[in-house]
Enzyme design. Structure first.
Site, PDB file in Angstrom:
ATOM      1  CE1 TYR A   8      -4.235  -2.549   4.747  1.00  0.00           C
ATOM      2  CE2 TYR A   8      -3.186  -0.640   4.710  1.00  0.00           C
ATOM      3  CZ  TYR A   8      -3.700  -1.255   3.824  1.00  0.00           C
ATOM      4  OH  TYR A   8      -3.958  -1.449   2.204  1.00  0.00           O
TER       5      TYR A   8
ATOM      6  CB  SER B 268      -1.118  -0.147   0.862  1.00  0.00           C
ATOM      7  OG  SER B 268      -1.296   1.471   1.604  1.00  0.00           O
TER       8      SER B 268
END
Length: 302
Positions: free
Chosen positions: A157, A144
């Site tokens: 995350y 990401s």
């Protein structure tokens, strides 16, 4: 890798979102597709849609945090297709949002268990089989843009995604001698159902969470991701990266300046003036000698 015809592609999270987009793009390119997902209803729907396009597909219900289940899935792939995949897509991932100081052990265990350990399980399961097959291959792991910096609300995350960037950088160094490439995909926003990831959270890890999972907040996330990049478009970027053997897949130019600013802060943190330049030079030389020696001996340590 330029020719995808007949190659087996194993895609985690393949029943929806980015994973399903990869199944479509690489299936249309001639790959034989294996989609793995934890949701059987989603697998059934995705399988039907892919077959309607004429794509050869096999589905496997899989919790990627379960190593024994992963080994069984790998055995099943070999039984169906006669060998391990040549393309491994570590695409499945989950997220949960909330102030880091409110996080529980269960929040860490769930997100790390899927996002990081799930990728480790996939590579550890398939890589030895891929190497033993002697065929060319490629591993793509979805990280990401969040992996390049910390976050007040998505800290766990982002930490998992940062680890994946570093891990794939290491595989890109070590795997070329086997004819296997490595890439890391860093999306900013994808049109996907990751907002509903809480639905797949195991009960023993869901009972105690410090993060929000109420319907109003989930709906806010759905609206956010509804404006993300189309999964098929994103998979097209992945395909071109494999063809070019690119390590980094960063198809979000709007995030470039934020990444630049982040790394400039890191560079600015180095001492502007070294009080011991001779000592710094000696340390650098010693480190380079160590790296060269380590590179020569690494292959003999196993």
């Amino acid at each position: 890798m330029k020719d995808f015809n007949g190659k087996v592609a194993f895609i985690t999270g393949g029943a929806s979102g980015a994973g399903f987009g990869q199944a479509q793009v690489f299936g249309r390119a001639g790959c034989r597709i294996v989609i793995a997902d934890i949701r059987q209803d989603a697998l059934d729907d995705a399988t039907s849609r892919l077959r309607a396009e004429g794509i050869e597909v096999h589905s496997v219900r899989l919790d990627i945090s379960d190593r024994a289940a992963y080994a069984a899935a790998a055995d099943e792939v070999e039984a169906v297709f006669g060998g391990p995949p040549q393309l491994l897509f570590n695409t499945a991932g989950v997220n949960s949002f909330g102030p880091l100081e409110n996080a529980t052990y269960e929040d860490f265990d769930w997100i790390f268990g899927v996002n990081l350990n799930g990728v480790i399980n996939g590579i550890q399961t398939f890589l030895p089989r891929m190497i033993a097959s002697g065929r060319d291959g490629h591993i793509v792991t979805t990280s990401s843009m969040g992996g390049f910096a910390g976050s007040a609300t998505a800290a766990i995350y982002n930490a998992t995604k940062a680890a994946l960037i570093n891990l794939m950088e290491s595989y890109a160094i070590t795997l070329p001698k086997y004819g296997i490439g490595a890439s890391v995909l860093c999306p900013a926003s994808i049109r996907s159902n990751i907002a509903d990831a809480q639905d797949t959270r195991p009960a023993h890890l869901a009972a105690n969470s410090g993060f929000r999972s109420d319907e109003a907040f989930i709906e806010l996330q759905r609206r956010l991701y509804s404006g993300g990049m189309d999964p098929v478009e994103l998979a097209g970027h992945v395909k071109r990266a494999i063809e070019n053997n690119d390590l980094y897949i960063l198809p979000y130019p709007e995030t470039k300046e934020a990444v630049r600013a982040h790394f400039e802060k890191i560079l600015d943190a180095f001492a502007a003036r070294d009080s011991d330049p001779e000592g710094a030079q000696q340390r650098a030389q010693a480190f380079e000698e160590y790296r060269a020696e380590a590179a020569k001996t690494a292959g003999s340590t196993k």
